[in-house]
Design an enzyme around this catalytic site. Sequence first.
Site, short mmCIF file in Angstrom:
data_model
loop_
_atom_site.label_atom_id
_atom_site.label_comp_id
_atom_site.label_asym_id
_atom_site.label_seq_id
_atom_site.Cartn_x
_atom_site.Cartn_y
_atom_site.Cartn_z
N ALA A 38 56.23 28.89 23.06
CA ALA A 38 55.73 28.92 21.68
C ALA A 38 56.92 29.05 20.73
O ALA A 38 57.92 29.70 21.04
CB ALA A 38 54.75 30.07 21.51
N HIS A 156 54.07 22.90 24.34
CA HIS A 156 54.30 24.30 24.73
C HIS A 156 52.99 25.05 24.91
O HIS A 156 51.93 24.61 24.47
CB HIS A 156 55.16 25.01 23.68
CG HIS A 156 54.47 25.28 22.36
ND1 HIS A 156 53.56 26.28 22.20
CD2 HIS A 156 54.57 24.66 21.14
CE1 HIS A 156 53.12 26.29 20.94
NE2 HIS A 156 53.71 25.32 20.27
N CYS A 157 53.09 26.22 25.58
CA CYS A 157 51.98 27.18 25.66
C CYS A 157 52.53 28.48 25.07
O CYS A 157 53.13 28.46 24.00
CB CYS A 157 51.48 27.32 27.09
SG CYS A 157 52.77 27.62 28.33
N SER A 158 52.36 29.62 25.74
CA SER A 158 52.93 30.88 25.24
C SER A 158 54.36 31.04 25.75
O SER A 158 55.32 30.99 24.98
CB SER A 158 52.07 32.08 25.67
OG SER A 158 50.92 32.16 24.88
N THR A 164 52.66 24.76 30.50
CA THR A 164 53.72 23.80 30.17
C THR A 164 54.34 23.25 31.45
O THR A 164 54.65 22.06 31.55
CB THR A 164 54.79 24.49 29.31
OG1 THR A 164 54.18 24.95 28.09
CG2 THR A 164 55.94 23.57 28.97
#
Length: 265
Positions: A38, A156-158, A164
Amino acid sequence: MAGRDWEMVGAPNARDLGGLVGADGRRVRTGRLIRTPALGRLTDEDLPVLTKLGPACVVDLRAGSEIEVAPTDRLVGEPRVVHLPVHDPEHPVFTYVSAVLLGHDLDAYAELARQGTAGAMAEIYRWFVTGESARVGFAEAVRLAAAPENLPLVYHCSAGKDRTGWLTVILLTVLGVDEAAIRAEYLRNNALTDSLRAVIVEAMRRRQPELDVDAVLPVLEVRPEYLDAGYQEVRRVHGSFDGYLRDGLGLTDETRMALREHLLE
């Protein structure tokens, strides 16, 4: 421009997939596919790097609940932002990873720690293959990457390692990169986030002196057995990765050919 030119302090495991060898010995084009965590922790010094990259599209794999509690993504220009939530409320690991990254209270996750977070992580990778929002989100992300107007594409993710990571496995497999190279790319995450992990664990120790580090590390790392769990589930459900791409994700030959056409040199 070499992938290393995208180094960003606030996104230590950001990296360019360019240079990997795909189908027919053709390399993945540099500056087209960038995987990141992120982007809410980017520093002011990171923004010129992102400007140079000039993403046309940013794919965010987080659920709305994760986005709400995290710092807002810092973006430059006016990229198209597409939210494709790959999330299952039945799997508390997603929110646990976010809570760890954001320094939130982890008391709610004591049961998860007792059950074994490494096992829970492997379970999530199996869910990546069969879960409804996972199949929808990953498939749509591939379709976006296959359209030249969305390139360069940042996704993206976290933490930028699991959702990802699995999307990267899918993209690179479609591009014809061999499994050993895909695995090595996946596992690079740990070396890139070494110092970040140490900082997170130390901060958690200060808040919770009795912290069981062994229960936290599995969600901060990538491990070969997580990837294995995903691959095994692909074979169990679909017989082959090709079957997963076709039947699990509904990706047409046209989409796969377009991805190769626009992303391989």
